[in-house]
Write a protein that holds these residues in place. Structure first.
Motif, mmCIF file in Angstrom:
data_model
loop_
_atom_site.group_PDB
_atom_site.id
_atom_site.type_symbol
_atom_site.label_atom_id
_atom_site.label_comp_id
_atom_site.label_asym_id
_atom_site.label_seq_id
_atom_site.Cartn_x
_atom_site.Cartn_y
_atom_site.Cartn_z
ATOM 1 N N ASP A 153 0.852 -1.186 0.000
ATOM 2 C CA ASP A 153 0.000 0.000 0.000
ATOM 3 C C ASP A 153 0.894 1.245 0.000
ATOM 4 O O ASP A 153 1.602 1.521 0.965
ATOM 5 C CB ASP A 153 -0.882 -0.044 1.264
ATOM 6 C CG ASP A 153 -1.863 1.106 1.267
ATOM 7 O OD1 ASP A 153 -1.674 2.036 0.448
ATOM 8 O OD2 ASP A 153 -2.805 1.075 2.075
ATOM 9 N N ASN A 154 0.827 1.989 -1.106
ATOM 10 C CA ASN A 154 1.689 3.160 -1.276
ATOM 11 C C ASN A 154 1.539 4.186 -0.175
ATOM 12 O O ASN A 154 2.510 4.784 0.249
ATOM 13 C CB ASN A 154 1.362 3.831 -2.616
ATOM 14 C CG ASN A 154 2.497 3.619 -3.583
ATOM 15 O OD1 ASN A 154 3.602 3.306 -3.152
ATOM 16 N ND2 ASN A 154 2.223 3.766 -4.867
ATOM 17 N N ASP A 155 0.273 4.352 0.267
ATOM 18 C CA ASP A 155 0.031 5.386 1.272
ATOM 19 C C ASP A 155 0.839 5.131 2.537
ATOM 20 O O ASP A 155 1.214 6.059 3.241
ATOM 21 C CB ASP A 155 -1.463 5.444 1.623
ATOM 22 C CG ASP A 155 -2.230 6.113 0.484
ATOM 23 O OD1 ASP A 155 -1.560 6.789 -0.328
ATOM 24 O OD2 ASP A 155 -3.462 5.941 0.407
ATOM 25 N N ILE A 156 1.063 3.858 2.804
ATOM 26 C CA ILE A 156 1.788 3.526 4.032
ATOM 27 C C ILE A 156 3.288 3.710 3.859
ATOM 28 O O ILE A 156 3.943 4.379 4.655
ATOM 29 C CB ILE A 156 1.457 2.075 4.458
ATOM 30 C CG1 ILE A 156 0.008 2.035 4.943
ATOM 31 C CG2 ILE A 156 2.400 1.602 5.545
ATOM 32 C CD1 ILE A 156 -0.438 0.722 5.477
ATOM 33 N N THR A 157 3.832 3.151 2.791
ATOM 34 C CA THR A 157 5.295 3.168 2.664
ATOM 35 C C THR A 157 5.833 4.484 2.098
ATOM 36 O O THR A 157 6.997 4.798 2.279
ATOM 37 C CB THR A 157 5.758 2.012 1.760
ATOM 38 O OG1 THR A 157 4.919 1.990 0.625
ATOM 39 C CG2 THR A 157 5.662 0.692 2.487
ATOM 40 N N LYS A 158 4.967 5.220 1.407
ATOM 41 C CA LYS A 158 5.412 6.495 0.830
ATOM 42 C C LYS A 158 6.014 7.376 1.924
ATOM 43 O O LYS A 158 7.021 8.055 1.716
ATOM 44 C CB LYS A 158 4.203 7.173 0.177
ATOM 45 C CG LYS A 158 4.511 8.439 -0.584
ATOM 46 C CD LYS A 158 3.271 8.960 -1.288
ATOM 47 C CE LYS A 158 2.283 9.508 -0.267
ATOM 48 N NZ LYS A 158 0.988 9.872 -0.852
ATOM 49 N N GLY A 159 5.346 7.336 3.108
ATOM 50 C CA GLY A 159 5.777 8.173 4.232
ATOM 51 C C GLY A 159 7.234 7.959 4.585
ATOM 52 O O GLY A 159 7.884 8.848 5.143
ATOM 53 N N ASP B 108 10.871 14.213 17.215
ATOM 54 C CA ASP B 108 9.651 14.052 18.004
ATOM 55 C C ASP B 108 8.372 14.192 17.199
ATOM 56 O O ASP B 108 7.291 13.994 17.748
ATOM 57 C CB ASP B 108 9.624 15.089 19.152
ATOM 58 C CG ASP B 108 10.820 14.891 20.067
ATOM 59 O OD1 ASP B 108 11.364 13.767 20.053
ATOM 60 O OD2 ASP B 108 11.214 15.848 20.760
ATOM 61 N N SER B 109 8.483 14.513 15.918
ATOM 62 C CA SER B 109 7.266 14.772 15.145
ATOM 63 C C SER B 109 6.283 13.606 15.264
ATOM 64 O O SER B 109 6.570 12.497 14.812
ATOM 65 C CB SER B 109 7.631 14.990 13.678
ATOM 66 O OG SER B 109 6.493 14.760 12.888
ATOM 67 N N PRO B 110 5.116 13.844 15.874
ATOM 68 C CA PRO B 110 4.154 12.745 16.069
ATOM 69 C C PRO B 110 3.678 12.190 14.736
ATOM 70 O O PRO B 110 3.487 10.981 14.595
ATOM 71 C CB PRO B 110 2.994 13.390 16.825
ATOM 72 C CG PRO B 110 3.471 14.719 17.271
ATOM 73 C CD PRO B 110 4.619 15.125 16.392
ATOM 74 N N ALA B 111 3.526 13.108 13.723
ATOM 75 C CA ALA B 111 3.024 12.637 12.428
ATOM 76 C C ALA B 111 4.025 11.661 11.806
ATOM 77 O O ALA B 111 3.657 10.602 11.299
ATOM 78 C CB ALA B 111 2.799 13.818 11.509
ATOM 79 N N LEU C 34 6.079 5.875 10.786
ATOM 80 C CA LEU C 34 6.956 4.743 11.081
ATOM 81 C C LEU C 34 6.169 3.618 11.737
ATOM 82 O O LEU C 34 6.356 2.434 11.427
ATOM 83 C CB LEU C 34 8.108 5.173 11.996
ATOM 84 C CG LEU C 34 9.105 6.186 11.443
ATOM 85 C CD1 LEU C 34 10.317 6.281 12.359
ATOM 86 C CD2 LEU C 34 9.565 5.817 10.043
ATOM 87 N N GLU C 35 5.267 3.999 12.656
ATOM 88 C CA GLU C 35 4.486 2.969 13.346
ATOM 89 C C GLU C 35 3.594 2.207 12.373
ATOM 90 O O GLU C 35 3.466 0.983 12.453
ATOM 91 C CB GLU C 35 3.649 3.601 14.464
ATOM 92 C CG GLU C 35 4.412 3.596 15.778
ATOM 93 C CD GLU C 35 3.782 4.488 16.831
ATOM 94 O OE1 GLU C 35 2.556 4.705 16.773
ATOM 95 O OE2 GLU C 35 4.541 4.978 17.700
#
Ligand SMILES: Nc1nc2c(ncn2[C@@H]2O[C@H](COP(=O)(O)OP(=O)(O)O)[C@@H](O)[C@H]2O)c(=O)[nH]1
Ligand SMILES: [Mg+2]
Length: 576
Positions: free
Chosen positions: A36-42, A251-254, A259-260
């Motif tokens: 899923d691109n949306d997940i790994t793109k990050g 620390d960026s939560p986004a 990563l999570e």
């Protein structure tokens, strides 16, 4: 470099993802969540920093200070009236996206992980400029509001901040205020200015973002010197700014969420892989069980064929009986009166002749029987193989050739079996020691019969002499002696026949007694020979065995890799 920890974790996670995908390919496991691109793109999304401020505030110089090189052009006059989006490119080139947005590709490593947006200035009057700023601000990770230390209260930037603050909730949380060109002010002035800015911020936007007094020019100068000019660097105010940037990155939560999400997806795929490997292990265990069943079947077949041997062996006994009957007939002839008489005058070894004749005839009969039995065994193996083949195809999808394709019909084993039985039969006959006993009997018989013969001859001779000399009472004495000689000849003949009968009886008895030990002596060789056939037959399953053990070997590195990935993912989880 900013946020080293974050990038280390991200790099590690990226590596793990690549390896998990590889293992999923190898094990044929479902990879969906990781595809899923949306997940790994990050994972590869660079951080976005936006710089806002009035013309000549020192924005471009601020960025150059961060890069450590002259990437952004600086000028007293407004350098450009376009928004510049700095991105990584292997060759430096610029690309007009719209009349007011320009992409600037630079071969600067920093840009691989960070994109920078340099705005021309809040006081520039370009139509549509607002639109571009609107596009970048919400997605940015960090916004630098740059004020020139010479005059940080310019109306246009403060109005701009207020306006954006109303539109973009949360914008201030990722904002920092930069007092640029701090080197133009002395320390006491700076204190006053800072105090004043804090008040102003409180009044206009209701909060005070972090404020960093810096000098882009000094920072750039410090960084371009090798080694780094420590004093300049400290005075530039950049150490505190860069630490802040690092903290934001780490620390960026986004970003953490990205990563999570990737970690979760990798864990899911790893779970799929585990399922596939378990299935495969079970399948292989099943295959092994199946193969063991077939091997047990082969063993049973061997047992059956070896135990059937009692039945087949009655045949071997028959062979022995029929051969011994023939032998007895020969012996009977050899021991009749005239051959016996003849044997006194010519050397002959009847026991040896009898033994070798028995050996030869028994051997060839046993070999013939072994040949037939061997053919029967091959047929049995062939029949069994034809029941095994389809089962192996169904269970293991292995295509095996038919019996004659896979073997030479056990030709060598067959030959070996015949030779072995022939040799064993010869040894068995010799071991019966028929010859020894027989020999003695014949010697005794000959000595005994010779006596009769000699007496008859002597009497005949004396009768002749007395007749010629006409000794009284002539001719009664010589006739009497002749009669005695004839009686001795008759005695010789009677004894010859009766001893022949005795010898034949004892030979018969001996052969009769020998039947069982003879068959027993062959038993061990026969069983071993049968086993040879089934060992060779069992070897036919070798390719199947090999196939299963290969598959198991193949599984082993996958299992090890899986364990490694699982542990790595756990470690990453702890770091997050
Ligand atoms: N003394 C000093 N001058 C600076 C510093 N930063 C920028 N300037 C000068 O200010 C002018 C405008 O700088 P620039 O970075 O182009 O501003 P921008 O228009 O906001 O991008 C240039 O002449 C720079 O040399 C600084 O840290 N110290
Ligand atoms: Mg500029």
């Amino acid at each position: 470099m900013f946020g080293e920890e974050y990038f280390k974790t991200r790099k590690r996670l990226t590596d793990v993802v690549v390896r998990v995908l590889g293992l999923a390919d190898k094990t044929d496991a479902e990879k969906t969540p990781l595809l899923d691109n949306d997940i790994t793109k990050g994972l590869s999304n660079p951080f976005l920093f936006v710089v806002c401020g009035e013309v000549n505030a020192g924005k471009s110089t601020l960025l150059n200070g961060l890069f450590g090189e002259d990437v952004c052009k600086t000028n007293v006059l407004p350098e450009t009236d376009r928004v510049q989006w700095y991105r990584y490119g292997e060759e430096a080139h610029d690309k007009d996206v719209t009349p007011i947005l320009e992409e600037r590709y630079r071969p600067v490593d920093f840009l691989m992980d960070f994109n920078l947006v340099d705005t021309p200035g809040t006081n520039s009057v370009v139509i549509g400029h607002q639109k571009i700023t609107d596009r970048f601000l919400p997605t940015s990770d960090l916004i630098f509001w740059v004020f020139p230390a010479s005059n940080p209260w310019g109306a246009s930037i403060w109005n701009f901040i207020c306006k954006q603050h109303k539109k973009n909730k949360g914008m201030l949380e990722k904002s920092v205020f930069i007092l640029q060109q701090a080197d133009l002010r002395d320390e006491n002035d700076m204190e006053v200015i800072l105090e004043h800015m804090r008040d102003l911020a409180q009044q206009r936007i209701g909060m005070v973002p972090p404020i960093f007094p810096v000098s882009g020019r000094l920072a750039l100068q410090a960084k371009t010197e090798t080694p780094l000019a420590e004093d300049l660097w400290r005075v530039s105010g950049y150490p505190a700014l860069e630490k802040h940037i690092s903290d934001i990155v780490t620390d960026s939560p986004a970003r953490r969420q990205v990563l999570e999400n990737v970690r979760d997806a990798a864990a899911k795929v790893l779970h799929n892989i585990e399922g596939k490997m378990e299935l495969r292990t079970k399948l292989l265990e099943g295959n092994e069980g199946f193969l063991r069943e077939i091997e047990a079947e082969v063993d049973k077949e061997r047992e059956k064929q070896s135990s059937d041997f009692v039945g087949k062996f009655s045949g071997m006994r028959e062979v022995f009986i029929s051969q011994s009957a023939e032998i007895k007939e020969v012996v009977r002839k050899r021991l009749s009166v005239f051959p016996t008489l003849k044997s006194f005058f010519s050397a002959e070894n009847i026991p040896k002749m009898i033994e070798s004749s028995l050996v030869e005839s028994v051997k060839s009969a046993v070999e013939k029987q072994a040949g037939d039995d061997g053919n029967h065994l091959v047929d049995e193996c062939r029949k069994h193989w034809e029941t095994v083949r389809p089962k192996i195809k169904e269970h293991l999808s292995i295509e095996l050739g038919d019996f004659d394709q896979e073997t030479d019909g056990f030709g060598k084993t067959h030959e070996r079996f015949i030779t072995r039985m022939g040799r064993a039969s010869r040894q068995a006959v010799v071991n019966l020691k028929i010859r020894g006993g027989f020999d003695m009997q014949l010697v005794e018989r000959r000595a005994h019969l010779k006596k009769w013969l000699y007496v008859a001859l002597i009497l005949l001779m004396v009768s002749g002499v007395t007749g010629a000399m006409k000794l009284a009472p002539y001719p009664y004495l010589s006739f009497g002696l002749l009669a005695c000689a004839l009686a001795c000849v008759a005695g010789f003949m009677m004894r010859a026949l009766s001893t022949r009968k005795e010898i034949l009886e004892s030979l018969d008895e001996r052969l009769e007694d020998a039947r069982v030990p003879f068959a027993d002596a062959l038993g061990v060789d026969y069983r071993d020979g049968v086993r040879d056939f089934y060992i060779e037959y069992g070897n036919l399953l070798g390719s199947v065995r090999q196939h299963i053990s290969d598959a198991k070997l193949e599984l082993q590195p996958n299992l090890e890799q899986w364990n490694g990935l699982f542990l790595e993912l756990k470690e990453i989880e702890q770091n997050l």
